[in-house]
Design a protein around this motif. Sequence first.
Motif, PDB file in Angstrom:
ATOM      1  N   GLN A 142       0.806  -1.215   0.000  1.00 51.99           N
ATOM      2  CA  GLN A 142       0.000   0.000   0.000  1.00 51.99           C
ATOM      3  C   GLN A 142       0.848   1.279   0.000  1.00 51.99           C
ATOM      4  OE1 GLN A 142      -3.444   0.218  -0.141  1.00 51.99           O
ATOM      5  NE2 GLN A 142      -3.359  -1.982  -0.516  1.00 51.99           N
ATOM      6  N   SER A 143       2.089   1.191   0.486  1.00 49.86           N
ATOM      7  CA  SER A 143       2.860   2.407   0.758  1.00 49.86           C
ATOM      8  C   SER A 143       3.986   2.705  -0.217  1.00 49.86           C
ATOM      9  CB  SER A 143       3.466   2.316   2.172  1.00 49.86           C
ATOM     10  OG  SER A 143       2.474   2.094   3.138  1.00 49.86           O
ATOM     11  N   ILE A 144       4.628   1.678  -0.755  1.00 50.15           N
ATOM     12  CA  ILE A 144       5.824   1.897  -1.582  1.00 50.15           C
ATOM     13  C   ILE A 144       5.429   2.402  -2.968  1.00 50.15           C
ATOM     14  CG2 ILE A 144       7.815   0.798  -2.663  1.00 50.15           C
ATOM     15  CD1 ILE A 144       7.889  -1.136  -0.298  1.00 50.15           C
ATOM     16  N   VAL A 145       5.956   3.558  -3.315  1.00 48.56           N
ATOM     17  CA  VAL A 145       5.692   4.136  -4.638  1.00 48.56           C
ATOM     18  C   VAL A 145       7.017   4.330  -5.373  1.00 48.56           C
ATOM     19  CG1 VAL A 145       3.592   5.307  -3.891  1.00 48.56           C
ATOM     20  CG2 VAL A 145       5.764   6.494  -3.720  1.00 48.56           C
ATOM     21  N   GLN A 146       6.924   4.420  -6.684  1.00 47.98           N
ATOM     22  CA  GLN A 146       8.111   4.578  -7.525  1.00 47.98           C
ATOM     23  C   GLN A 146       8.185   6.016  -8.012  1.00 47.98           C
ATOM     24  OE1 GLN A 146      10.099   1.890  -7.945  1.00 47.98           O
ATOM     25  NE2 GLN A 146      11.650   2.974  -9.134  1.00 47.98           N
ATOM     26  N   VAL A 147       9.248   6.735  -7.644  1.00 43.83           N
ATOM     27  CA  VAL A 147       9.414   8.117  -8.067  1.00 43.83           C
ATOM     28  C   VAL A 147      10.235   8.185  -9.352  1.00 43.83           C
ATOM     29  CG1 VAL A 147      10.386  10.355  -7.433  1.00 43.83           C
ATOM     30  CG2 VAL A 147       9.191   8.996  -5.720  1.00 43.83           C
ATOM     31  N   LYS A 148      11.343   7.441  -9.381  1.00 41.61           N
ATOM     32  CA  LYS A 148      12.188   7.397 -10.573  1.00 41.61           C
ATOM     33  C   LYS A 148      11.994   6.060 -11.275  1.00 41.61           C
ATOM     34  CE  LYS A 148      15.866  10.305  -8.618  1.00 41.61           C
ATOM     35  NZ  LYS A 148      17.296  10.341  -8.225  1.00 41.61           N
ATOM     36  N   GLN A 149      11.903   6.112 -12.584  1.00 44.24           N
ATOM     37  CA  GLN A 149      11.742   4.886 -13.354  1.00 44.24           C
ATOM     38  C   GLN A 149      13.073   4.130 -13.441  1.00 44.24           C
ATOM     39  OE1 GLN A 149       8.829   3.526 -14.404  1.00 44.24           O
ATOM     40  NE2 GLN A 149       8.049   5.235 -13.171  1.00 44.24           N
ATOM     41  N   PRO A 150      13.024   2.790 -13.374  1.00 43.91           N
ATOM     42  CA  PRO A 150      14.259   1.990 -13.469  1.00 43.91           C
ATOM     43  C   PRO A 150      14.938   2.195 -14.824  1.00 43.91           C
ATOM     44  CG  PRO A 150      12.401   0.660 -12.701  1.00 43.91           C
ATOM     45  CD  PRO A 150      11.837   1.962 -13.177  1.00 43.91           C
ATOM     46  N   VAL A 151      16.247   2.068 -14.823  1.00 46.26           N
ATOM     47  CA  VAL A 151      17.016   2.152 -16.068  1.00 46.26           C
ATOM     48  C   VAL A 151      17.864   0.885 -16.197  1.00 46.26           C
ATOM     49  CG1 VAL A 151      17.111   4.662 -16.145  1.00 46.26           C
ATOM     50  CG2 VAL A 151      18.854   3.428 -14.870  1.00 46.26           C
ATOM     51  N   HIS A 152      18.134   0.517 -17.437  1.00 48.64           N
ATOM     52  CA  HIS A 152      18.920  -0.705 -17.677  1.00 48.64           C
ATOM     53  C   HIS A 152      20.406  -0.384 -17.485  1.00 48.64           C
ATOM     54  CE1 HIS A 152      19.723  -4.730 -19.240  1.00 48.64           C
ATOM     55  NE2 HIS A 152      20.740  -4.179 -19.899  1.00 48.64           N
ATOM     56  N   VAL A 153      20.894  -0.649 -16.291  1.00 47.07           N
ATOM     57  CA  VAL A 153      22.308  -0.425 -15.978  1.00 47.07           C
ATOM     58  C   VAL A 153      23.040  -1.759 -16.070  1.00 47.07           C
ATOM     59  CG1 VAL A 153      23.928   0.395 -14.239  1.00 47.07           C
ATOM     60  CG2 VAL A 153      21.657   1.430 -14.402  1.00 47.07           C
ATOM     61  N   PRO A 154      24.097  -1.842 -16.871  1.00 50.87           N
ATOM     62  CA  PRO A 154      24.852  -3.104 -16.957  1.00 50.87           C
ATOM     63  C   PRO A 154      25.479  -3.462 -15.607  1.00 50.87           C
ATOM     64  CG  PRO A 154      25.440  -1.620 -18.750  1.00 50.87           C
ATOM     65  CD  PRO A 154      24.636  -0.819 -17.773  1.00 50.87           C
ATOM     66  N   PHE A 155      25.532  -4.743 -15.337  1.00 52.09           N
ATOM     67  CA  PHE A 155      26.130  -5.191 -14.079  1.00 52.09           C
ATOM     68  C   PHE A 155      27.621  -5.450 -14.273  1.00 52.09           C
ATOM     69  CE2 PHE A 155      27.166  -8.637 -10.978  1.00 52.09           C
ATOM     70  CZ  PHE A 155      26.997  -7.882  -9.828  1.00 52.09           C
ATOM     71  N   ASP A 156      28.422  -4.941 -13.355  1.00 53.87           N
ATOM     72  CA  ASP A 156      29.877  -5.122 -13.408  1.00 53.87           C
ATOM     73  C   ASP A 156      30.226  -6.487 -12.793  1.00 53.87           C
ATOM     74  OD1 ASP A 156      32.600  -4.959 -13.352  1.00 53.87           O
ATOM     75  OD2 ASP A 156      32.721  -3.316 -11.906  1.00 53.87           O
ATOM     76  N   PHE A 157      30.188  -7.517 -13.626  1.00 57.90           N
ATOM     77  CA  PHE A 157      30.399  -8.881 -13.122  1.00 57.90           C
ATOM     78  C   PHE A 157      31.801  -9.063 -12.548  1.00 57.90           C
ATOM     79  CE2 PHE A 157      26.824  -9.597 -16.003  1.00 57.90           C
ATOM     80  CZ  PHE A 157      26.022 -10.412 -15.230  1.00 57.90           C
ATOM     81  N   GLN A 158      32.782  -8.497 -13.207  1.00 52.39           N
ATOM     82  CA  GLN A 158      34.168  -8.657 -12.740  1.00 52.39           C
ATOM     83  C   GLN A 158      34.353  -8.007 -11.368  1.00 52.39           C
ATOM     84  OE1 GLN A 158      37.332  -6.701 -15.067  1.00 52.39           O
ATOM     85  NE2 GLN A 158      38.415  -8.657 -15.109  1.00 52.39           N
ATOM     86  N   GLY A 159      33.931  -6.747 -11.246  1.00 53.91           N
ATOM     87  CA  GLY A 159      34.036  -6.062  -9.961  1.00 53.91           C
ATOM     88  C   GLY A 159      33.201  -6.734  -8.893  1.00 53.91           C
ATOM     89  N   GLY A 160      31.990  -7.181  -9.273  1.00 59.11           N
ATOM     90  CA  GLY A 160      31.108  -7.849  -8.318  1.00 59.11           C
ATOM     91  C   GLY A 160      31.695  -9.143  -7.792  1.00 59.11           C
TER      92      GLY A 160
END
Length: 456
Positions: A182-200
């Motif tokens: 009931q409470s959580i709203v989305q202010v900014k839309q998600p963006v497709h950010v690549p994941f840094d697999f090596q750093g992760g």
Amino acid sequence: MTNNKKLVGAIIAVGVLSFLGIVIETALNIAFPQLMKQFAVSAKTVQWLTTGYMLVSTIIIPFGSFLRKRYRAIALFRVAVISFLIGTIMAGFTSSFTMLLGGRLLQGIADGIGLPLMFSLILEQAPKEKVGTLMGIGTLVIAFAPAVGPAYGGLILNYLPWQALFILIIPIIIITWLLGEQSIVQVKQPVHVPFDFQGGAFLSVFLVSTLWLLLDLTDQQFGLRQIVLLLVALISCLVFVYCEQKSDHAVIKLALFKSARFDGLLIAFFLLQLISLCLSFLLPNVLQTAFAQTTANTSLLILPAAITDAIVAALAGIIYDKTNPRLPIILGVIIICFSFLIASFNGSSVSIIVISYVVFMIGLGLSYSNIMTFSLARLENEESNDGNVIFMTAQSYSGAMGTAMAASLLTWGQTQSKDIVDGALAGLKLSFEVLLLISVIVAVLCLVSLIEAKRK
């Protein structure tokens, strides 16, 4: 900006998951002897109920910034709450240690997602004039839970089987789920950010190896395995830093560490949580060992400090917003130093221990959340998520270090005397002296960082 009532509901919904996870973590410390007997496992094995939880959450937390950019807040919340609910049901209705451990690992996933998400929502959606108040509410999760855990565990285990620790919170999880929807709203839309697999990958290796090393030191072990873990930690850290400097989508923004103010407040935040977790492990053990208190009495003796922290932490955010934001931080760290000064010279009675703990919680409530708020409020908007993740990772590590330090100091004290009571009191006295030194370091770091911030 989102509706304030909805934002408070979202903070509570996400925060309750992390709160319950930490409460169970600290409450289980009291249940370990019972679990060892029931499942016929060693102390080292049963410790994995806490170790596994911390490992999972610590690995996930640093990726909070990436998750927040890539996915909707409600989607992350649903993953967290479902993981926590399934984990709690598994742990509460099992007769198998493996299933119990699996449940704790699922709870760790929920904590790893939920903790950075909570502060991200505050930083993203809170009106500027209410950031301190809402951060104070959010930080209650971190600061209040370690004090509540032993009290909750002591009361439940005195009257009910250990499974009740999990079963009793199932209705709270369901109510929390409904509140979040009931409470959580989305202010900014998600963006497709690549994941840094090596750093992760290298970051995960570094986090696991260092945390494992810390937990090994709890048993006062240092041999070949610990040397290997230390080398792996150092190499993975160096490779991670190298990779992140060349990555366009770094997991953590290392440039933030170039600010002396940010570093000073981060270390102070880390050390305050370390002290809090150290006390949440130390005091219940000493009260039962040295002063022959029952689990129920121990929980009641600790409860005033927990209540004090809740009240002061809620007020501290208001003080931050309405007055000079430096005031509650400076006042808080001075009070913390004073609490350990009292305890170091007079901490050999139950009444002094309880009073010192209450005074400490007053100082913690005033300073802890406001240190994080002050630091993150001075970052650029695009850096706040990264700063939040760094603080939450530090918080997770401080819990492991605090528990390890408390166990080591208490063990040292007990090795100095053949009498278990004298040994526990010796360990307590040494712990208070060490914590006094750490609290002075915290006070110096805060004063220097706040002065530096004023100059800029």
